[in-house]
Motif scaffolding. Structure first.
Motif, PDB file in Angstrom:
ATOM      1  N   TYR A  56     -15.145  64.183  88.109  1.00  0.00           N
ATOM      2  CA  TYR A  56     -15.630  62.783  87.805  1.00  0.00           C
ATOM      3  C   TYR A  56     -16.905  62.622  86.960  1.00  0.00           C
ATOM      4  O   TYR A  56     -16.948  61.714  86.260  1.00  0.00           O
ATOM      5  CB  TYR A  56     -15.823  62.023  89.233  1.00  0.00           C
ATOM      6  N   ASP A  57     -17.901  63.704  87.453  1.00  0.00           N
ATOM      7  CA  ASP A  57     -19.166  63.602  86.479  1.00  0.00           C
ATOM      8  C   ASP A  57     -18.622  64.005  84.982  1.00  0.00           C
ATOM      9  O   ASP A  57     -19.276  63.232  84.098  1.00  0.00           O
ATOM     10  CB  ASP A  57     -19.936  64.628  87.014  1.00  0.00           C
ATOM     11  N   GLN A  58     -17.764  64.843  84.855  1.00  0.00           N
ATOM     12  CA  GLN A  58     -17.660  65.029  83.225  1.00  0.00           C
ATOM     13  C   GLN A  58     -16.780  63.703  82.905  1.00  0.00           C
ATOM     14  O   GLN A  58     -17.073  63.427  81.621  1.00  0.00           O
ATOM     15  CB  GLN A  58     -16.505  66.120  83.069  1.00  0.00           C
ATOM     16  N   GLN A  59     -15.755  63.104  83.597  1.00  0.00           N
ATOM     17  CA  GLN A  59     -15.176  61.929  83.066  1.00  0.00           C
ATOM     18  C   GLN A  59     -16.161  60.987  82.578  1.00  0.00           C
ATOM     19  O   GLN A  59     -16.334  60.089  81.755  1.00  0.00           O
ATOM     20  CB  GLN A  59     -14.180  61.522  83.977  1.00  0.00           C
ATOM     21  N   LEU A  60     -17.323  60.589  83.730  1.00  0.00           N
ATOM     22  CA  LEU A  60     -18.144  59.649  83.542  1.00  0.00           C
ATOM     23  C   LEU A  60     -19.219  59.941  82.153  1.00  0.00           C
ATOM     24  O   LEU A  60     -19.216  59.127  81.199  1.00  0.00           O
ATOM     25  CB  LEU A  60     -19.216  59.809  84.738  1.00  0.00           C
ATOM     26  N   LEU A  61     -19.300  61.369  81.779  1.00  0.00           N
ATOM     27  CA  LEU A  61     -20.217  61.722  80.600  1.00  0.00           C
ATOM     28  C   LEU A  61     -19.034  61.404  79.469  1.00  0.00           C
ATOM     29  O   LEU A  61     -19.866  60.874  78.515  1.00  0.00           O
ATOM     30  CB  LEU A  61     -20.285  63.443  80.666  1.00  0.00           C
ATOM     31  N   ASP A  62     -17.924  61.723  79.695  1.00  0.00           N
ATOM     32  CA  ASP A  62     -17.064  61.477  78.300  1.00  0.00           C
ATOM     33  C   ASP A  62     -17.136  59.854  78.197  1.00  0.00           C
ATOM     34  O   ASP A  62     -17.311  59.426  76.798  1.00  0.00           O
ATOM     35  CB  ASP A  62     -15.747  61.937  78.552  1.00  0.00           C
ATOM     36  N   VAL A  63     -16.915  59.180  79.156  1.00  0.00           N
ATOM     37  CA  VAL A  63     -16.864  57.603  78.796  1.00  0.00           C
ATOM     38  C   VAL A  63     -18.207  57.144  78.211  1.00  0.00           C
ATOM     39  O   VAL A  63     -18.179  56.452  77.357  1.00  0.00           O
ATOM     40  CB  VAL A  63     -16.521  56.960  80.173  1.00  0.00           C
ATOM     41  N   ILE A  64     -19.388  58.065  78.792  1.00  0.00           N
ATOM     42  CA  ILE A  64     -20.782  57.383  78.282  1.00  0.00           C
ATOM     43  C   ILE A  64     -20.559  57.872  76.642  1.00  0.00           C
ATOM     44  O   ILE A  64     -21.169  56.893  75.817  1.00  0.00           O
ATOM     45  CB  ILE A  64     -21.803  58.188  78.959  1.00  0.00           C
ATOM     46  N   TYR A  65     -20.215  58.977  76.212  1.00  0.00           N
ATOM     47  CA  TYR A  65     -20.506  59.500  74.791  1.00  0.00           C
ATOM     48  C   TYR A  65     -19.442  58.478  74.047  1.00  0.00           C
ATOM     49  O   TYR A  65     -19.755  58.093  72.941  1.00  0.00           O
ATOM     50  CB  TYR A  65     -19.972  60.687  74.843  1.00  0.00           C
ATOM     51  N   ASP A  66     -18.299  57.970  74.435  1.00  0.00           N
ATOM     52  CA  ASP A  66     -17.184  57.031  73.819  1.00  0.00           C
ATOM     53  C   ASP A  66     -17.979  55.875  73.804  1.00  0.00           C
ATOM     54  O   ASP A  66     -18.217  55.148  72.526  1.00  0.00           O
ATOM     55  CB  ASP A  66     -16.162  56.906  74.451  1.00  0.00           C
ATOM     56  N   VAL A  67     -18.614  55.337  74.596  1.00  0.00           N
ATOM     57  CA  VAL A  67     -19.213  53.855  74.763  1.00  0.00           C
ATOM     58  C   VAL A  67     -20.454  53.786  73.740  1.00  0.00           C
ATOM     59  O   VAL A  67     -20.751  52.966  73.014  1.00  0.00           O
ATOM     60  CB  VAL A  67     -19.591  53.310  76.078  1.00  0.00           C
ATOM     61  N   LYS A  68     -21.250  55.222  73.789  1.00  0.00           N
ATOM     62  CA  LYS A  68     -22.559  55.174  72.930  1.00  0.00           C
ATOM     63  C   LYS A  68     -21.850  54.961  71.451  1.00  0.00           C
ATOM     64  O   LYS A  68     -22.504  54.602  70.595  1.00  0.00           O
ATOM     65  CB  LYS A  68     -23.216  56.508  73.102  1.00  0.00           C
TER      66      LYS A  68
END
Length: 82
Positions: free
Chosen positions: A13-25
C-alpha cells in the motif's frame, strides 16, 4: 508470520501511495505548464482552477505519505510548499 504478512501488505500500500503521488505530481506539473501556455481570459480561469485542484490533490497525498512515514525515491524536480 502474521507480522511479516502485515509488513508486506503495508509495503504494498505504501508503494501504491507513492505511485499515485508521482502520477498526481506529473498531472500538476502538466496543468501548470498548460496554464502558462494559454493567455485567453476565460480559459485561463478554468485552467487556474484545474491547476489549483491538481496542487491540492498532490499536497493531500504528500501529507498522507508524510504522516504514514512513507519514503520514496529522491526526485529533484519535486518542490513542496510548506
Amino acid at each position: 508470520m502474521f507480522k511479516k504478512r502485515i509488513q508486506k501488505v503495508k509495503q504494498n500500500y505504501d508503494q501504491q501511495l507513492l505511485d499515485v503521488i508521482y502520477d498526481v505530481k506529473a498531472d500538476w506539473d502538466h496543468a501548470r505548464e498548460t496554464q502558462k501556455a494559454v493567455y485567453e481570459s476565460e480559459v485561463n480561469n478554468e485552467l487556474l482552477m484545474q491547476t489549483k485542484l491538481q496542487e491540492q490533490k498532490y499536497m493531500y497525498l504528500y501529507h498522507e505519505a508524510k504522516r504514514r512515514q512513507v519514503h520514496g525515491q529522491l526526485q529533484h524536480n519535486i518542490a513542496v510548499k510548506q
